[in-house]
Every structure is written in structure tokens, then in C-alpha cells.
Design a protein around this motif. Structure first.
Motif, PDB file in Angstrom:
ATOM      1  N   LYS A 416       0.836  -1.150  -0.047  1.00  0.00           N
ATOM      2  CA  LYS A 416       0.139  -0.100   0.017  1.00  0.00           C
ATOM      3  C   LYS A 416       0.940   1.314   0.098  1.00  0.00           C
ATOM      4  CE  LYS A 416      -3.666  -2.598   0.485  1.00  0.00           C
ATOM      5  NZ  LYS A 416      -4.513  -2.597  -0.823  1.00  0.00           N
ATOM      6  N   PRO A 417       0.438   2.222  -0.519  1.00  0.00           N
ATOM      7  CA  PRO A 417       1.043   3.437  -0.808  1.00  0.00           C
ATOM      8  C   PRO A 417       1.540   4.239   0.504  1.00  0.00           C
ATOM      9  CG  PRO A 417      -0.430   3.674  -2.402  1.00  0.00           C
ATOM     10  CD  PRO A 417      -0.699   2.466  -1.826  1.00  0.00           C
ATOM     11  N   PHE A 418       0.550   3.900   1.642  1.00  0.00           N
ATOM     12  CA  PHE A 418       0.599   4.627   2.853  1.00  0.00           C
ATOM     13  C   PHE A 418       1.730   3.742   3.575  1.00  0.00           C
ATOM     14  CE2 PHE A 418      -3.011   1.619   3.510  1.00  0.00           C
ATOM     15  CZ  PHE A 418      -2.569   0.937   4.519  1.00  0.00           C
ATOM     16  N   ALA A 421       5.398   5.182   1.366  1.00  0.00           N
ATOM     17  CA  ALA A 421       5.758   6.433   1.711  1.00  0.00           C
ATOM     18  C   ALA A 421       6.748   6.750   2.995  1.00  0.00           C
ATOM     19  CB  ALA A 421       4.752   7.411   1.807  1.00  0.00           C
ATOM     20  N   PRO A 422       6.277   6.174   4.176  1.00  0.00           N
ATOM     21  CA  PRO A 422       7.113   6.197   5.333  1.00  0.00           C
ATOM     22  C   PRO A 422       8.070   5.334   5.430  1.00  0.00           C
ATOM     23  CG  PRO A 422       4.868   5.235   6.002  1.00  0.00           C
ATOM     24  CD  PRO A 422       4.901   5.614   4.617  1.00  0.00           C
ATOM     25  N   GLU A 509       7.266  12.441  -1.484  1.00  0.00           N
ATOM     26  CA  GLU A 509       6.542  11.457  -0.742  1.00  0.00           C
ATOM     27  C   GLU A 509       5.041  11.806  -1.062  1.00  0.00           C
ATOM     28  OE1 GLU A 509       6.484  10.721   4.168  1.00  0.00           O
ATOM     29  OE2 GLU A 509       7.574  12.376   3.305  1.00  0.00           O
ATOM     30  N   GLU A 510       4.653  12.970  -1.263  1.00  0.00           N
ATOM     31  CA  GLU A 510       3.034  13.149  -1.577  1.00  0.00           C
ATOM     32  C   GLU A 510       2.637  12.261  -2.579  1.00  0.00           C
ATOM     33  OE1 GLU A 510       0.886  14.904   0.205  1.00  0.00           O
ATOM     34  OE2 GLU A 510       2.501  15.222   1.750  1.00  0.00           O
ATOM     35  N   LEU A 513       2.276   8.843  -1.807  1.00  0.00           N
ATOM     36  CA  LEU A 513       0.970   8.898  -1.063  1.00  0.00           C
ATOM     37  C   LEU A 513      -0.231   8.623  -2.200  1.00  0.00           C
ATOM     38  CD1 LEU A 513       1.672  10.889   1.962  1.00  0.00           C
ATOM     39  CD2 LEU A 513       1.098   8.379   1.922  1.00  0.00           C
ATOM     40  N   GLN A 514      -0.073   9.266  -3.153  1.00  0.00           N
ATOM     41  CA  GLN A 514      -1.282   9.541  -4.228  1.00  0.00           C
ATOM     42  C   GLN A 514      -1.101   8.294  -5.115  1.00  0.00           C
ATOM     43  OE1 GLN A 514      -0.940  13.419  -5.948  1.00  0.00           O
ATOM     44  NE2 GLN A 514      -0.832  14.381  -3.802  1.00  0.00           N
TER      45      GLN A 514
END
Length: 557
Positions: A416-418, A421-422, A509-510, A513-514
Motif C-alpha cells: 500500500k502507498p501509505f 511512503a514512510p 513523498e506526496e 501517497l497518491q
């Protein structure tokens, strides 16, 4: 002592003294095998291979009344008169240490033992060479180096040799020229020999098919492969010892239209990880990576095709971080660099030790830094991501053509992108480019067409990274590859990396997340200072590290 035991002891002593007949002695051995629940075998007329016998010293065999009589791959068999003897345990331990596999135990008679011991050929002080080991004397290699200066001379030399000497010369030539792989390819009327040197295959020579057949058989025997299998692929390995240096030789046999193709990869056990400063990163990329290596958690991914230097880069990261305060564990397939102080483990899919299972096991060992050789599946990738989020610094590789493409690839794998990203700190794409030979390279002034082409590639680069007016300087010179004895007439000697590196922060990073496209991520990364592989390549051309032709070859995909 019970009467039955006295009877057995008496018969055993009679057998040792030769009082019993051959038939009685073999009957006694069968009875002993039955009582112990073991198999019986007679070695009196058994075709025991002396090379197998002599893997265990004769003195130990006599003390334990046991012999190693059969070995084929992992199938190892020993014969023992009495497994209850104290020395027998030492014998079994020696077999395991020498061969690496636990043996099957057979009961034999004293008559069989004597027959087997009589087949030892060597004196005790001579150590037998293991079956899957090849040795080249340091003196022989020195003499070889003195007479062979380049690829053409090597090919001419091999063409004059009898078939039985060809393999020694082939591997010696590969070592001398720094080849990473040996390719032996049968054709309709002859076989072709090629070396991969600095990432590029080089023709060495062609020789008769009779020589190829002998080479094939010899390589199969050394690698413990099946001699009578010709229609299916086989993989194996053997050890090459050249004086005090040891190489792991990974062998692949592949059926082809004209016969079985042989590819041998050379892995130097003493090969040291390349220093971070020697990878070929420009100052901006070097500082980015130095900053990322100071973090205590997150993931650094390297991407690129097979042979692009990903493992070398990760090994340099581990070497840079290696210290007594950190526990570093690696999961590799295979282990290419031996790193002192680092716990390195190797994948064994046949035994069920996969990347996914190995990574879960590693996490229970309380590591600070983890190297995962490759994220091949969703389970491994997901486990590695969670490790990066829970206080571990993780290094791994992914097969994509460029750095921005790693993000869509991870999403395709089900991450998952979320989480991405972190978890991901930085992504690197790389290629390896050959360095122009310092001894024979010639300077020249590039024409206007070449200058304009490079300008187009460099368009959009931040001024702090590149000043386009450099290409307008009429005195600008590049290097051209020529070829000499020092570089085996290839024009190049050694390799450096070409890199594109971005950090997952800010706008990038944005976009992650998208679940943005690779192109959108690329544009944002370039705005933040990332150079593409082609741009990094032409910067190295301008710095006279490599040639225009080499960059075009490397980035033409």
C-alpha cells in the motif's frame, strides 16, 4: 558378561585373527547388521573409488574399523565393523566435516575392511583433494601470466593445447584477466569460448567439439552433476584454489540446439566490498547516501537489471556501517562479499530457506541493520517494509529499469502507498560503465553533433550540478578507447557506477501517497536534484572517466 555376549566377542576375535572362514565371517556381519537395524554390505569385491576412500585418513579408518566407500552428491555411505567403538564417532565427525553431509552406515566384515584399506594408494602425510575441488599452483599461474598478455594471445595459446589441459588454462585465463563469467558454447562444427570482462562478453577462441565434450564431462564431475543427463538444465558448483586464493565456481549447464552450454561464474571468497567513495557517485549523490546511512530506520532500495552492480552497492553500505555497536545480518543468494563482523546467511530454496522465511527468522535475532538480497515476492517486500517501519535500517534490491519505477513496482506487488511512503527513505537506480584505460586512451575534441546531443540529454539539470556552457568550449576534450596489453586490448579497465538517486520526502513523498505514475515521480525527483542515469553518464564522459560510445551502449535500452 552374558554367555551370548561372550560368544559374539569370541567370534569377533576369531574374525580378526582370520580363524573364521569367509562365509562364516560374512554371516557374522549380517547378523550384527540385523541386530543393530542397519544394512549389510560386502566390500570385498565392491568397486570402491580410491579418491573417495582417501578423503578420510587411513590411520583414522584403521582406528575406527570403518571406511568411506561411496559418495555421489549428498549420498554418502560408510562401512563399519562395529559402530559402538569410541573411535567411530570421530570417524563420522570427520566425514561430516570433509563432505558436509551425514553418512549412511553399513555393517561390514573384517574381511571387507581389510580389502577396502588395501585400496588406499597414498602415504598418510598426503592429503587427498576433494572431488569438487580444482587446484592451480601459484607458480603455474605466474608462468601463465608471463606468456599471455591479452585476449588474442590467450585464444592462440588455448588452440594449441591438448583437450585434457584446456580446462586448467580456461580458468587460469579467467582469473588472470579478471573475468566474472566463463561461457563455453557448442556450435555445429566447433565450440566457442567467451569471457565476460567488465560486464561485456569477449570472444577468446574456438576449439574442436572433442575438447568441448571433455570439458563438459570434467565440469560435470567437479560440480557433482549427472553425466548421463543431457536434455534438462543442471546447476552445481565447485571450488577453485589458485595458490592461496579460493574461488567459488557456480556452474550452469543448459541444453542447446548443438549441445549443452556451460556457464561458470567466478566468485572470489576474499573479494572485499568496494568503498562507498569508490562506487563512482558524484558529490551530490554521495552526500545524500551518507545522510541516509546515518538514519536508524527505513529502507534504501537499489534497482536495475541483473549485473548492474546492485549487490556491490549494498555491500559497500554494509561495510560503511559495520561497527561493534550494530548487529548487521544479511540474507543473500549467493554470498558474493565476505564481510568480517557481519552475520551473513545464504538462501537455500531446496531446504525451504527462502527470502521470506529467512527475513522472518532474522527479525527474531534483534538486528539493527538488515540486507535482503532481493525482494522477489509480495511476502518478502511486505515483511521488509514493516521491518523498516519498526526500528530497522533495511537495504534491498528490486528489478526495475529506473529509480522512479520502483514505486509503481511495489504497488503492483501489493504494498500500500501509505506503507511505502514512510518506509522507503531513498531509491537508487544504477548501471555499470567501463572506465577508459588510462594507459592507451586518446584525447579528441567532440564534434558539434555530439555536443548538441549531450546538451539535449542534460537539459533541465540544476545549474549547481552542470553548467551547459562547458559544452560550448572549443578546447573541450573527451577520451577514446584504443586498446593495449594492460587492458587486454579492450580499451577499458575496471568499472564505475552510473546512478540516479532520489529521497522520498517533500513533493516526492506526496506523490507516492497518491500512487502517482513513475513519470510524475521522476519529474519531482529531478526538480529536487536527481540526475538520470544518462545524465550521470555524460558527466563522467566530460570528466574523461569513460567514453561516449560506452554511455550509448549502457543507456540505449
Amino acid at each position: 558378561m552374558p554367555a551370548g555376549d561372550e560368544g559374539e566377542l569370541k567370534k569377533d576375535m576369531q574374525a580378526r585373527l582370520g580363524v573364521l572362514s569367509s562365509e562364516q565371517e560374512e554371516r557374522l556381519a549380517r547378523q550384527r547388521a540385523e541386530s543393530l537395524g542397519l544394512a549389510y554390505i560386502s566390500l570385498y569385491a565392491y568397486p570402491t573409488d580410491a579418491d573417495v576412500l582417501e578423503l578420510i585418513p587411513r590411520t583414522l579408518a584403521q582406528q575406527a574399523s570403518a571406511v568411506l566407500f561411496y559418495r555421489q552428491g549428498q549420498d554418502v555411505r560408510i562401512g563399519a565393523v562395529n559402530p559402538g567403538l569410541p573411535e567411530f564417532a570421530k570417524f563420522v565427525a570427520q566425514v561430516k566435516q570433509t563432505i558436509g553431509s551425514p553418512p549412511q552406515v553399513y555393517i561390514i566384515s573384517h574381511r571387507s575392511l581389510a580389502a577396502a584399506l588395501s585400496r588406499y594408494r597414498r602415504e598418510e602425510h598426503v592429503v587427498a583433494i576433494p572431488q569438487n575441488e580444482m587446484r592451480v599452483a601459484g607458480k603455474s599461474l605466474s608462468e601463465f601470466e608471463a606468456t599471455i598478455n591479452d585476449l588474442r594471445a590467450l585464444g592462440q595459446h588455448i588452440a594449441t593445447l591438448p583437450p585434457t589441459e584446456v580446462l586448467t588454462t580456461v580458468v587460469s585465463g579467467a582469473v588472470k584477466l579478471g573475468a566474472s563469467d566463463i561461457h563455453i558454447e557448442p556450435k555445429e562444427k566447433e565450440a566457442r569460448l567467451r569471457y565476460r570482462i567488465d560486464g561485456v562478453l569477449q570472444d577468446i577462441t574456438s576449439f574442436e567439439l572433442a575438447g568441448w565434450k571433455l570439458l563438459l564431462s570434467r565440469v560435470k564431475v567437479l560440480s557433482k552433476l549427472k553425466l548421463n543427463v543431457h536434455a534438462t538444465p543442471q546447476d552445481g558448483s565447485f571450488v577453485l584454489r589458485v595458490d592461496k586464493k579460493t574461488y567459488d565456481m557456480r556452474v550452469s549447464i543448459l541444453p542447446g540446439g548443438d549441445g549443452e552450454n556451460i556457464v561458470v561464474r567466478l566468485l572470489d571468497r576474499e573479494s572485499e566490498a568496494v568503498r562507498l567513495t569508490d562506487l563512482g557517485m558524484k558529490e551530490r549523490d554521495y552526500q545524500v547516501i551518507r545522510d541516509e546511512l546515518k538514519k536508524s530506520n527505513g529502507m534504501i532500495l537499489t534497482t536495475g537489471p541483473t549485473g548492474s552492480g546492485k549487490t556491490t552497492t549494498l555491500a559497500s553500505f554494509v561495510s560503511e556501517m559495520n561497527s561493534p555497536e550494530l548487529k548487521i545480518i544479511t540474507l543473500e543468494d549467493p554470498i558474493e562479499y565476505r564481510l568480517p563482523g557481519v552475520e551473513q546467511t545464504q538462501i537455500d530454496a531446496d531446504a525451504g530457506y527462502t527470502f521470506a522465511k529467512g527475513l522472518r527468522a532474522i527479525l527474531r535475532q534483534d538486528p539493527d541493520v538488515i540486507l535482503v538480497g532481493e525482494m522477489r515476492d509480495a511476502e518478502t517486500a511486505e515483511t521488509a517494509m514493516h521491518a523498516a517501519l519498526t526500528g530497522h535500517l533495511v537495504f534491498s534490491t528490486l528489478h526495475t529499469n529506473d529509480a522512479p519505477g520502483a514505486i509503481p513496482r511495489l504497488i503492483d506487488m501489493g504494498i500500500k502507498p501509505f506503507i511505502i511512503a514512510p518506509a522507503v527513505n531513498a531509491v537508487i537506480a544504477q548501471r555499470l560503465v567501463r572506465i577508459v584505460c588510462a594507459k592507451c586512451a586518446q584525447e579528441y575534441r567532440p564534434d558539434q553533433t555530439t555536443r548538441q546531443k549531450i546538451k539535449e540529454v542534460m537539459r533541465g539539470l540544476l545549474p549547481v550540478l552542470f553548467n551547459p556552457r562547458v559544452l560550448d568550449d572549443p578546447a573541450l576534450t573527451f577520451k577514446k578507447a584504443i586498446g593495449c596489453a594492460h587492458c587486454a586490448n579492450t580499451g577499458y579497465k575496471g568499472r564505475k557506477g552510473l546512478f540516479e538517486i532520489f529521497v522520498v520526502s517533500g513533493e516526492v513523498e506526496e506523490l507516492v501517497l497518491q500512487a502517482a505514475s513513475g513519470n510524475a515521480i521522476r519529474a519531482a525527483a529531478q526538480r529536487a536534484g536527481m540526475t538520470t542515469i544518462a545524465q550521470d553518464g555524460y558527466l563522467k564522459v566530460i570528466a574523461q572517466i569513460t567514453t561516449v560510445e560506452e554511455i550509448e551502449r549502457t543507456t540505449s535500452e
